[in-house]
Design an enzyme around this catalytic site. Structure first.
Site, PDB file in Angstrom:
ATOM      1  N   LYS A  87       0.850  -1.198   0.000  1.00  0.00           N
ATOM      2  CA  LYS A  87       0.000   0.000   0.000  1.00  0.00           C
ATOM      3  C   LYS A  87       0.884   1.246   0.000  1.00  0.00           C
ATOM      4  CE  LYS A  87      -4.220   1.380   2.437  1.00  0.00           C
ATOM      5  NZ  LYS A  87      -4.906   1.272   3.729  1.00  0.00           N
TER       6      LYS A  87
HETATM    7  C1  E4P Z   1      -8.217   2.475   3.598  1.00  0.00           C
HETATM    8  O1  E4P Z   1      -7.489   1.603   3.218  1.00  0.00           O
HETATM    9  C2  E4P Z   1      -8.125   3.151   4.897  1.00  0.00           C
HETATM   10  O2  E4P Z   1      -7.514   2.262   5.813  1.00  0.00           O
HETATM   11  C3  E4P Z   1      -9.452   3.490   5.492  1.00  0.00           C
HETATM   12  O3  E4P Z   1     -10.531   3.028   4.722  1.00  0.00           O
HETATM   13  C4  E4P Z   1      -9.594   4.831   6.083  1.00  0.00           C
HETATM   14  O4  E4P Z   1     -10.865   4.927   6.675  1.00  0.00           O
HETATM   15  P1  E4P Z   1     -11.245   6.041   7.730  1.00  0.00           P
HETATM   16  O5  E4P Z   1     -11.475   7.313   7.005  1.00  0.00           O
HETATM   17  O6  E4P Z   1     -12.505   5.519   8.366  1.00  0.00           O
HETATM   18  O7  E4P Z   1     -10.097   6.134   8.704  1.00  0.00           O
END
Ligand code: E4P
Length: 217
Positions: A87
């Site tokens: 990622k």
């Molecule tokens: C995506 O990979 C992120 O980990 C995540 O969806 C962020 O979500 P949030 O805005 O609820 O922290």
């Protein structure tokens, strides 16, 4: 459509896996910290523990913000387990790294995407997944779902194979709307998936069926 859970909590990941509809997991440094997983070694072990619970893709985020650092870290992450997806943040070095990994056949998820232009760059770089954060856009009074629609249109116009991973999903309506818009994947808390189960007419109907069955037995 794939369902990922967005958590580093092993109990929740097990619950999601046991439901039988889980396709993968996304994590990020904040989710790791929330579970008290700190220190490089513990974090790497935790990724392996997650991979051992689920069958699908597990996103593991790099911390480096420069190209060389991202490559080094990404290669280490990818070597941990075949289910790991590297990622990468949507910054210049992240786009370069996505291209580097794509050329080497290593799967990537370009994260922290908030515009159609960023999603276009991620696709051009050959990212496996692009993660537009819809909940965080909604949080600042911007239509997160509209971004999913824009990216779908652009990717379909050119046949980009990058999968749209709708991230920062907060609730069941996000899941349903993303499904209508053609997102390839959603990632959210387990509640956003389990919430799809609920309908009062199902509960009323089941109670009536059971009551009627019991009348005759
Ligand atoms: C995506 O990979 C992120 O980990 C995540 O969806 C962020 O979500 P949030 O805005 O609820 O922290």
């Amino acid at each position: 459509m794939k369902f990922f859970v967005d958590t580093a909590n092993l109990d929740q990941i097990r619950d999601a896996q046991n439901l039988g509809v889980l396709d993968g997991v996304t994590t990020n440094p904040s989710l790791m910290a929330k579970e008290g997983i700190t220190g490089r070694e513990n974090i790497l072990k935790h990724y392996v523990a997650i991979c051992n619970i689920v069958d699908g893709d597990v996103s593991a985020e790099v911390i480096a913000t420069d190209f060389d650092g991202m490559v080094k870290e990404g290669e280490e992450l990818a070597s941990l387990h075949e289910q790991i997806i590297v990622k990468l943040p949507m910054i210049k070095a992240g786009v370069k790294a996505a291209k580097y990994f794509s050329d080497k056949g290593i799967k990537t998820n370009v994260t922290l995407v908030f515009s159609a232009g960023q999603a276009l760059l991620a696709a051009k770089a050959g990212a496996t997944y692009v993660s537009p954060f819809i909940g965080r856009l909604d949080d600042i009074s911007t239509d997160g779902l509209n971004l999913i629609a824009e990216i779908r249109l652009i990717y379909d116009n050119y046949g980009f194979e990058t999968q749209i991973l709708a991230a920062s999903v907060r609730h069941t309506m996000h899941v349903i709307d993303c499904a209508k818009l053609g997102a390839d994947v959603i990632t959210g808390p387990l509640s956003s998936i389990e919430g799809l189960l609920n309908h009062p007419l199902t509960d009323i109907g089941l109670a009536k069926f059971l009551a009627d069955y019991n009348k005759g037995n």
